[in-house]
Design a protein around this motif. Sequence first.
Motif, PDB file in Angstrom:
ATOM      1  N   MET A  17       0.993  -0.949   0.199  1.00 30.42           N
ATOM      2  CA  MET A  17      -0.186  -0.013  -0.116  1.00 30.42           C
ATOM      3  C   MET A  17       1.119   1.348   0.082  1.00 30.42           C
ATOM      4  N   ILE A  18       1.907   1.502   0.425  1.00 32.82           N
ATOM      5  CA  ILE A  18       3.322   2.716   0.856  1.00 32.82           C
ATOM      6  C   ILE A  18       3.731   2.510  -0.355  1.00 32.82           C
ATOM      7  N   LEU A  19       3.776   1.431  -1.634  1.00 37.67           N
ATOM      8  CA  LEU A  19       4.084   1.319  -2.632  1.00 37.67           C
ATOM      9  C   LEU A  19       3.642   2.119  -3.647  1.00 37.67           C
ATOM     10  N   ALA A  20       2.008   2.139  -3.955  1.00 36.00           N
ATOM     11  CA  ALA A  20       1.653   2.605  -4.254  1.00 36.00           C
ATOM     12  C   ALA A  20       1.656   3.770  -4.770  1.00 36.00           C
ATOM     13  N   GLU A  21       1.709   5.029  -2.971  1.00 31.32           N
ATOM     14  CA  GLU A  21       2.237   6.525  -3.134  1.00 31.32           C
ATOM     15  C   GLU A  21       2.806   6.965  -4.296  1.00 31.32           C
ATOM     16  N   ASN A  22       3.501   6.013  -5.033  1.00 35.12           N
ATOM     17  CA  ASN A  22       5.316   5.997  -5.882  1.00 35.12           C
ATOM     18  C   ASN A  22       4.740   5.876  -7.162  1.00 35.12           C
ATOM     19  N   TYR A  23       3.019   5.685  -7.296  1.00 33.73           N
ATOM     20  CA  TYR A  23       2.369   5.612  -8.976  1.00 33.73           C
ATOM     21  C   TYR A  23       1.390   5.993  -8.795  1.00 33.73           C
ATOM     22  N   PRO A  24       1.068   7.824  -9.666  1.00 37.03           N
ATOM     23  CA  PRO A  24       0.014   8.681  -9.181  1.00 37.03           C
ATOM     24  C   PRO A  24      -1.179   7.474 -10.331  1.00 37.03           C
ATOM     25  N   ASP A  25      -0.413   7.101 -11.146  1.00 33.55           N
ATOM     26  CA  ASP A  25      -1.881   6.224 -12.327  1.00 33.55           C
ATOM     27  C   ASP A  25      -2.443   5.431 -11.439  1.00 33.55           C
TER      28      ASP A  25
END
Length: 183
Positions: free
Chosen positions: A101-109
């Motif tokens: 979930m934290i990783l998802a923060e780096n991918y705006p798309d």
Amino acid sequence: MTILIITGIALLLLIGSILTYNQLVKKRNLMKEGWSGIDVYLKKRYDLIPNLIETVKGYATHEQQLMENITRLRNNAIQSSNKSEKILAETGLTQSVGQLMILAENYPDLKANTNFQQLQSQLETIESEIEMSRRYYNGTVRENNILIESFPSNLLAAAFNFQQGSFFEIQRPEERENQKASF
């Protein structure tokens, strides 16, 4: 008269023993019910994780190791044969899904992806339900353990082999610390 007194005392002991035994059975069954509730929510999470990983894979291709780790931990948790193994596997899985979930923060798309948003919302709901189930389960374990350790019920518990329950808690000290994301 002496026979009447002895009979009365024996009858009181018998009634007390029956009530105590029934209470031990009740606490044990509440503990089993609590674990069953956790198991239901964990199954829901196990079913959700592959969809979440597939959604993230398209955006975060260089994070393959994290996804493989989550899959491995999920499989370990599903295949655990006893509560202790499942608790340990679940702790690692929870931590890894949090990292995802934290990783998802780096991918705006990815964050904007409707499917990901729905999966994330479902995961948050399930995690909340798991937390409530853990609290309930731990409460039943506490009540069971108190009854098993308290006098005079401990005598009956030992005689009928009632066992203390294991709390569902964080297993490793490093998991108590805040997680840092590094990419």
